[in-house]
Design a protein around this motif. Sequence first.
Motif, PDB file in Angstrom:
ATOM      1  N   VAL A 158       0.849  -1.205   0.000  1.00 24.11           N
ATOM      2  CA  VAL A 158       0.000   0.000   0.000  1.00 24.11           C
ATOM      3  C   VAL A 158       0.880   1.249   0.000  1.00 24.11           C
ATOM      4  CG1 VAL A 158      -1.673   1.317   1.366  1.00 24.11           C
ATOM      5  CG2 VAL A 158      -1.950  -1.156   1.105  1.00 24.11           C
ATOM      6  N   VAL A 215      -7.688  -4.538  -0.821  1.00 18.46           N
ATOM      7  CA  VAL A 215      -7.214  -3.140  -0.813  1.00 18.46           C
ATOM      8  C   VAL A 215      -8.082  -2.280  -1.746  1.00 18.46           C
ATOM      9  CG1 VAL A 215      -5.272  -1.629  -1.455  1.00 18.46           C
ATOM     10  CG2 VAL A 215      -4.852  -3.739  -0.157  1.00 18.46           C
ATOM     11  N   THR A 216      -8.397  -2.822  -2.926  1.00 15.19           N
ATOM     12  CA  THR A 216      -9.235  -2.075  -3.897  1.00 15.19           C
ATOM     13  C   THR A 216     -10.605  -1.765  -3.309  1.00 15.19           C
ATOM     14  OG1 THR A 216      -8.117  -3.217  -5.718  1.00 15.19           O
ATOM     15  CG2 THR A 216     -10.192  -2.115  -6.249  1.00 15.19           C
ATOM     16  N   THR A 259     -10.338   0.641  -0.184  1.00 13.09           N
ATOM     17  CA  THR A 259      -9.891   1.988  -0.564  1.00 13.09           C
ATOM     18  C   THR A 259     -11.052   2.794  -1.119  1.00 13.09           C
ATOM     19  OG1 THR A 259      -7.667   1.144  -1.042  1.00 13.09           O
ATOM     20  CG2 THR A 259      -8.221   3.301  -1.958  1.00 13.09           C
ATOM     21  N   GLU A 260     -11.875   2.130  -1.948  1.00 12.93           N
ATOM     22  CA  GLU A 260     -13.028   2.821  -2.546  1.00 12.93           C
ATOM     23  C   GLU A 260     -14.087   3.127  -1.495  1.00 12.93           C
ATOM     24  OE1 GLU A 260     -14.528   0.795  -5.959  1.00 12.93           O
ATOM     25  OE2 GLU A 260     -12.758   1.265  -7.161  1.00 12.93           O
ATOM     26  N   GLY A 313     -11.174   4.867   1.880  1.00 14.98           N
ATOM     27  CA  GLY A 313      -9.980   5.671   1.597  1.00 14.98           C
ATOM     28  C   GLY A 313      -8.691   4.937   1.970  1.00 14.98           C
ATOM     29  N   GLU A 314      -7.563   5.444   1.477  1.00 16.84           N
ATOM     30  CA  GLU A 314      -6.262   4.765   1.644  1.00 16.84           C
ATOM     31  C   GLU A 314      -5.768   4.768   3.101  1.00 16.84           C
ATOM     32  OE1 GLU A 314      -3.752   6.731  -1.181  1.00 16.84           O
ATOM     33  OE2 GLU A 314      -4.224   5.279  -2.765  1.00 16.84           O
ATOM     34  N   VAL A 333      -7.222   1.863   4.996  1.00 23.25           N
ATOM     35  CA  VAL A 333      -6.594   0.594   4.591  1.00 23.25           C
ATOM     36  C   VAL A 333      -5.224   0.457   5.260  1.00 23.25           C
ATOM     37  CG1 VAL A 333      -5.659  -0.733   2.648  1.00 23.25           C
ATOM     38  CG2 VAL A 333      -7.832   0.490   2.394  1.00 23.25           C
TER      39      VAL A 333
END
Length: 609
Positions: free
Chosen positions: A45, A77-78, A81-82, A85-86, A89
């Motif tokens: 990440v 992670v995808t 994240t959506e 947010g990052e 994660v």
Amino acid sequence: MNYFKQILRFAKPYKSYGILNIICNIFYALFGTLSFISLIPMLSVLLGETEPVYIEPKYQGITELKSFLEDYLNYFVTLKTEEHGEIYVLTVMVGLVISMFFIKNIFNYLAMFFITYLRNGVLRDMRDKLYGKITNLPIGYFSEKRKGDVIARISTDVLEIQHSFLSILELIVREPLMIIFTIIVMFGISVKLTVFVFIFIPVSGFLISKIGKSLKKHSDKVQKEQGNFLSIIEETLGGLKVIKGFNAENIFGNKFQESTSRFYKFSNSLLNRQNLASPTSEFLGICVIAILLWYGGRMVFIDKSLEASAFLVYMGLAYNILTPAKAISKASYGVKRGNAAAERVLEILNTASPLQDKPGAVDKKNFDTDILLESISFKYEDEYVLNNFTLHVPKGKSVALVGQSGSGKSTIANLVTRFYDVNQGAIKIDGVDIRDITKNSLRGLMGLVTQDSILFNDTIKNNLLIGDENASEDEIIAALKIANAWEFVKDLPKGIETNIGDSGNKLSGGQKQRLSIARAVLKNPPIMILDEATSALDTESERLVQSALENMMKNRTSIVIAHRLSTIQNSDLIVVMQKGKIVEQGTHEKLIAKNGAYQKLVTMQSFDS
């Protein structure tokens, strides 16, 4: 390894702790490896290596496990994240890493918690076994051993076994499993890189093994020298009056300094070899890491066959092998040291006592008729001290043994109490050979008062309770009165609760001897053996004790070894000994009338006094 197996039998009672330690170590090794693997998603990440995956991957079997895990990580992670947010994660990934390291350390603590009970239990049981063996072995065994050496074996050598051999129990499961799990993951990340690593491991292993070969020899020297200077300390404390009286402080000081100098030299040699292990293994490990950095860097930047996050974790895993490998190499040195300590401890534990009870030995509770020494011969080393010696002691009679020093009088006491066994002939009680009677019941029939008043650093009461541990306070006082010891004991600050110091050194020689007699009186045995019991007494004490002994010996069978002939004139039989043989025997009056060897001894003592 033979010593290790023998020591391992002491761990059997604690095997449940050992099993729990193994289980915890398995989980420690597993989570130790997983804690490094958990770094991969976090680094992916951070480095932006995750590729968007919108369809949840399906498990295709063990052969596709690596690609499935990578795809699932990217999918997770995808998705997250959506949704969040990052930063969310990344927080989850950091939490995963912390959780893995936390669980790993919980199992590490539990593994150490359980092994502590096993190690300390073995330490306790081994010392108990050694102490039991020391008290069980015959007195002759310790005439050849120095006390300090025996003390070193039961203290420092046993401790060395705990530190060296028993630390292996921790390493047997944990460190090899840590290495195995780590290598599996390393192969999973990159087969090519892992094969490259393994080219260098045998080289480093060979170099480390070369260092440890002479450790056992050096360790043995250290432990022997430790026993030597402990013996000097023990002798110094025991003979302090003589050392000071003869201004011999320098003689003993030099002897002690020579021993500690040898210990210093041997210890330096041993520890310097031992200390070489850790830096050598670490340096060789860093060399492997450096080569890895170069080779792995090419795979990341030039060949593009390895992702940066996977390579960073791989480096961590490679370093993770170093710690257990270093622990194993240190343990191998520990085994060498432990071997030397185990050899010294097992020498005592495996020594068979020549005075063991025979199978089916009689547990004799009563004394009914007589003691017979039938044609006995005995030698301590090469020359016979007693030769074809015969003596009959009827029940209720008092037999005195007299003669010059070295005539074999005290040897009779040692043989009747079975501190030694005769070489030829037999000693019989009520017609039963004492070798066919249990030692415990044989000595239970006897009371012993020796020339040296052997007392212990404890209260008067506890010193006397050795004679009869269930005796009441009134019985103790009665025994003290019979031994004419109550007259001084009652004036002591705490009476019978007064501590008499090391070897009873707070008392005079006469007082110590009267306490020894009181201890024998309290035991109240049917047979009394007095080995020059009045020789250490002044004239006043001798008079007091002699009347007490005469009262005590009424209707009791006694073997009295006498130095002062004035103390045995009322004996039923006086036996005059020379060089292990009887030269005269009879009552005092008859022997005086013979005007022989006994008369000479009486005349010499009268002249001396």
